[in-house]
Scaffold this motif. Structure first.
Motif, PDB file in Angstrom:
ATOM      1  N   ALA A  10      10.647 -31.612 -51.981  1.00 41.05           N
ATOM      2  CA  ALA A  10       9.193 -31.510 -51.837  1.00 41.05           C
ATOM      3  C   ALA A  10       8.786 -31.445 -50.370  1.00 41.05           C
ATOM      4  O   ALA A  10       7.905 -30.659 -49.991  1.00 41.05           O
ATOM      5  N   ASN A  11       9.424 -32.247 -49.527  1.00 39.88           N
ATOM      6  CA  ASN A  11       9.110 -32.204 -48.098  1.00 39.88           C
ATOM      7  C   ASN A  11       9.503 -30.859 -47.486  1.00 39.88           C
ATOM      8  O   ASN A  11       8.802 -30.349 -46.612  1.00 39.88           O
ATOM      9  N   GLY A  12      10.616 -30.294 -47.938  1.00 46.00           N
ATOM     10  CA  GLY A  12      11.023 -28.974 -47.451  1.00 46.00           C
ATOM     11  C   GLY A  12      10.038 -27.896 -47.846  1.00 46.00           C
ATOM     12  O   GLY A  12       9.678 -27.029 -47.039  1.00 46.00           O
ATOM     13  N   ASP A  13       9.566 -27.943 -49.093  1.00 49.74           N
ATOM     14  CA  ASP A  13       8.569 -26.964 -49.531  1.00 49.74           C
ATOM     15  C   ASP A  13       7.250 -27.149 -48.796  1.00 49.74           C
ATOM     16  O   ASP A  13       6.591 -26.172 -48.429  1.00 49.74           O
ATOM     17  N   LYS A  18       3.586 -25.231 -44.314  1.00 43.03           N
ATOM     18  CA  LYS A  18       3.003 -25.325 -42.963  1.00 43.03           C
ATOM     19  C   LYS A  18       3.397 -24.121 -42.117  1.00 43.03           C
ATOM     20  O   LYS A  18       2.579 -23.578 -41.366  1.00 43.03           O
ATOM     21  N   TRP A  19       4.653 -23.697 -42.232  1.00 41.65           N
ATOM     22  CA  TRP A  19       5.102 -22.508 -41.487  1.00 41.65           C
ATOM     23  C   TRP A  19       4.377 -21.258 -41.980  1.00 41.65           C
ATOM     24  O   TRP A  19       4.038 -20.371 -41.191  1.00 41.65           O
ATOM     25  N   LEU A  21       1.350 -21.164 -43.201  1.00 39.01           N
ATOM     26  CA  LEU A  21      -0.007 -21.222 -42.657  1.00 39.01           C
ATOM     27  C   LEU A  21      -0.018 -20.841 -41.178  1.00 39.01           C
ATOM     28  O   LEU A  21      -0.952 -20.179 -40.711  1.00 39.01           O
ATOM     29  N   SER A  22       1.025 -21.228 -40.455  1.00 37.75           N
ATOM     30  CA  SER A  22       1.137 -20.816 -39.049  1.00 37.75           C
ATOM     31  C   SER A  22       1.305 -19.301 -38.934  1.00 37.75           C
ATOM     32  O   SER A  22       0.706 -18.665 -38.066  1.00 37.75           O
ATOM     33  N   ALA A  23       2.113 -18.740 -39.831  1.00 37.59           N
ATOM     34  CA  ALA A  23       2.290 -17.281 -39.840  1.00 37.59           C
ATOM     35  C   ALA A  23       0.983 -16.585 -40.196  1.00 37.59           C
ATOM     36  O   ALA A  23       0.707 -15.476 -39.717  1.00 37.59           O
ATOM     37  N   SER A  24       0.157 -17.233 -41.011  1.00 36.32           N
ATOM     38  CA  SER A  24      -1.136 -16.656 -41.366  1.00 36.32           C
ATOM     39  C   SER A  24      -2.041 -16.517 -40.148  1.00 36.32           C
ATOM     40  O   SER A  24      -2.779 -15.537 -40.021  1.00 36.32           O
ATOM     41  N   TYR A  59      -0.530 -19.379 -50.874  1.00 37.03           N
ATOM     42  CA  TYR A  59       0.648 -20.094 -51.347  1.00 37.03           C
ATOM     43  C   TYR A  59       1.072 -21.183 -50.367  1.00 37.03           C
ATOM     44  O   TYR A  59       1.561 -22.240 -50.778  1.00 37.03           O
ATOM     45  N   GLY A  60       0.881 -20.940 -49.085  1.00 39.39           N
ATOM     46  CA  GLY A  60       1.184 -21.978 -48.097  1.00 39.39           C
ATOM     47  C   GLY A  60       0.313 -23.207 -48.295  1.00 39.39           C
ATOM     48  O   GLY A  60       0.787 -24.341 -48.245  1.00 39.39           O
TER      49      GLY A  60
END
Length: 163
Positions: A10-13, A18-19, A21-24, A59-60
């Motif tokens: 769950a922490n990995g997902d 978060k990554w 959302l950063s790419a967004s 999805y992020g």
């Protein structure tokens, strides 16, 4: 007693969310530059890249918000009935693993089709559109590959817990 494998998954997902959302944010800047450009190829890429922005953001956000909450719910069930929870989680994860496998194949085939269309089209707008779809499908392939890798590890942990 906590369900450690679940927390790791769950922490990995959530971290991947978060990554994404950063790419967004980066995609939003790229889209702003595309809109300001007069280049026809970039104008063609605008629609698929906008779709990738929407998918990454949606999805992020879902991963960041819901995975940790889901892990807490499963952990509560785990404390009440360990074998039943592990069996139910294993069957759910097995179905998710199958869907990730199918989607990875679909994204790869769509990348190839989009690349072929890029060489077939002569108009710059349609070349840009097909290149944008290559970017979209490549982004989706990367997202599913990372999710699939983590779910395989989680599935192996669950399988060893069942034995």
């Amino acid at each position: 007693m906590d369900f450690i494998q679940l927390k790791i998954w769950a922490n990995g997902d959530a971290e991947q969310g978060k990554w994404m959302l950063s790419a967004s944010v980066v995609l939003l800047l790229v889209i702003i530059l595309m809109v300001r450009s007069e280049n026809t190829v970039l104008r063609g890429m605008l629609i698929p890249i906008s779709l990738l922005l929407a998918l990454n953001t949606g999805y992020g956000t879902h991963l960041v918000i819901n995975r940790i909450r889901y892990a807490e719910e499963i952990n509560q069930k785990f404390k009440k009935n360990v074998p039943k929870t592990i069996a139910a989680e294993y069957s759910k994860i097995k179905n998710d693993e199958k869907s990730y496998t199918v989607f990875r194949i679909i994204w790869a085939m769509l990348i190839i089709i989009s690349l072929i269309l890029c060489f077939i089209f002569t108009a710059d707008y349609y070349r840009g559109l097909s290149l944008g779809f290559v970017g979209l499908f490549f982004g989706l392939l990367c997202i599913d590959t990372f999710l699939h890798y983590r779910i395989l590890l989680y599935c192996a942990d669950l399988q060893s817990s069942l034995s």
